[in-house]
Design a protein around this motif. Structure first.
Motif: not given
Length: 514
Positions: A337-341, A379-385, A397-410
């Motif tokens: 397998e290969r993982v590609v941004p 924030e699933a833009h082409g760099q993070n996703l 499957r997908l891999v996501y990196r860098d959680l600094a700009d996500l949003r969470v809903s309590p």
């Protein structure tokens, strides 16, 4: 004030000294680079809510924008999802412009002078990036047959930068020599200098490894640009000798891949596309909690999406001296397998049929909408996703990196019995508009649109992808309303306005339907 196009001449002068062999290719690349930036700018001028655009008229030949001072700005019919060098000229009161910087300067609207300088630098730097690819035979180190082997090799294929931002290659503060030395599209190896700092003076989150410690001192990897331009005093300069870490820069420039280890996110206090991005002290403090939280919620996607772990983070008293260690996405690949941004897909020769793009869109929407329902907007833009491809090139499957700009809903998290993590307040919101903007603006208007390359291709992929998906309120908003996207041009013309600003793009599922 000097005309903004002097950026082209300045880079040419530097290039003639540091890499004269590239000068002919750079000169040849300038017209296409101007068109690429003008294409992005025209998208913003025709779709961002700019206060000095008072009217719009769609004509048989294109679009006419009426400006507040009575002038007319005319150009081709804009496809907000198109990429490439499609717009070669527009007309302002009858005068033709093929240079986005000169056009912006002559618009003479608030802050257009500074924005024009940024656009000039973006076009000139883009020409430099494209020139660096001339004579490149498609082979990357270690690839053998021209197909990248390592994750960072895929990222070196991204030459044009952000597919929709007019500042796609703007790197103010970087000399030509520094762009060649640090830009991933130029395929350098960058040496990160480890700066020793007493452990008692550091904020450490997670497990900072022993190989980045020296007794009672923490070794903070420092980008050489940061060392040269930001850190002051000889005692603050890291070494670049035997202890330096050789690394490969990724698309973000400040994150680099160690050859056989994790990715290192460094402090790089430079303005790239929109803003000066640092690693805040709050981000360092929350990194371990966010990492554990991300891993936990990703388990609820039934293996469709994985989130890279943050192994450790350190701050030595200031955002100017911080670093994070993050798992390589390669940790989530199997045999063959290969993982590609996602941002690199359009820059490769991998087969991308309409059916393949629809399968990618379905995978991404299924996983990301499931997380959004749980209460996590990526924030699933082409760099993070990133997408994991099977040996025969299928998205699995997908891999996501860098959680600094996500949003969470309590509220949404509580509905599913998930505790709210202890994260910075800016990440927390129950506003469905804010949550959907975060996801749809990055995933659909960004990653998927950039891969599709046109409104028609995006529409076809989404029509196929959404069939059979659960009709949640979030999906209904995507299907029935306009598509949110960051108003990137407006943001650069509004330097006093903090935070993101937004625009509504035509719904891609109805694009071209009249």
């Amino acid at each position: 004030m000097p005309r903004p196009a002097t950026a082209e001449a300045e880079i040419a002068e530097e290039l003639a000294v540091v890499r004269p062999a590239l000068l002919p290719a750079y000169t040849e690349a300038l017209p296409g680079a101007r068109a690429a930036v003008l294409t992005r700018l025209w998208r913003g001028l025709t779709h961002d809510p700019l206060p000095w655009v008072t009217g719009r008229e769609d004509t048989r030949s294109g679009v006419v924008l009426r400006l507040a001072d009575g002038r007319r700005l005319e150009g081709p019919a804009p496809d907000p999802y198109a990429t490439g060098d499609r717009v070669t000229a527009v007309r302002l009161d009858g005068t033709e412009y093929d240079d986005p910087a000169r056009l912006t300067a002559d618009l003479a609207v608030p802050h257009s002078g500074s924005f024009a300088a940024e656009l000039a630098h973006s076009a000139a730097s883009l020409a430099l990036s494209r020139a660096g690819q001339r004579g490149f035979d498609g082979l990357l180190p270690g690839s053998g047959d021209g197909v990248p082997v390592r994750d960072w090799e895929w990222e070196q294929r991204v030459v044009d930068g952000h597919p929709f931002h007019p500042n796609c290659r703007s790197r103010p503060g970087f000399s030509v020599a520094e762009q060649l030395a640090y830009g991933p599209e130029h395929r350098p190896v960058v040496k990160l200098g480890p700066l020793p700092v007493p452990a008692g003076e550091c904020l450490v989150s997670g497990a900072w490894p022993e190989w980045l410690r020296d007794g009672e001192r923490v070794l903070v990897p420092v980008h050489p640009w940061q060392a040269a331009h930001v850190l002051k005093g000889a005692e603050a300069r890291p070494g670049t000798g035997a202890g330096a870490l050789a690394a490969h820069p990724l698309m973000t420039l400040r994150t680099l891949a160690l050859p056989d280890g994790p990715h290192v996110k460094t402090a790089l206090s430079a303005r790239l596309t929109s803003s000066v991005r640092d690693i805040s002290l709050g981000s360092v403090a929350a990194s371990a909690v966010l990492s554990d939280f991300g891993q936990a919620v990703a388990e609820r996607t039934d293996g469709l999406l994985r989130i890279t772990r943050t192994l450790g983070a350190v701050a030595a008293g200031s955002p100017d001296l911080t670093a994070q260690l993050r798992e390589s996405p390669e940790e989530y690949t199997g045999l063959g397998e290969r993982v590609v941004p996602v941002a690199a897909l359009a820059a490769t020769d991998l087969p991308r049929s309409p059916a393949w793009l629809a399968r990618l869109a379905r995978l991404a929407l299924t996983a990301c909408l499931r997380l959004l329902e749980l209460g996590v907007a990526l924030e699933a833009h082409g760099q993070n996703l990133l997408v994991v491809l099977s040996p025969d090139g299928e998205p699995v499957r997908l891999v996501y990196r860098d959680l600094a700009d996500l949003r969470v809903s309590p509220e949404r998290l509580a509905r599913h019995g998930i505790p709210v993590p202890d994260v910075p307040d800016r990440m927390v919101t129950d506003d469905p508009v804010a949550l959907r903007r975060k996801l749809f603006g990055s995933l659909v208007a960004g990653a998927l649109a950039g891969t599709a390359g046109s409104g028609a291709a995006l529409r076809a992929a989404l029509e196929d992808a959404v069939r059979g998906l659960p009709r949640t309120p979030d999906l209904a908003a995507l299907l029935d309303g306009p598509l949110p996207a960051k108003a990137l041009t407006l943001m650069r013309l509004s330097p006093g306005t903090a935070g993101d600003q937004w625009t509504d793009l035509p719904n891609p599922l109805r694009f071209g339907s009249g």
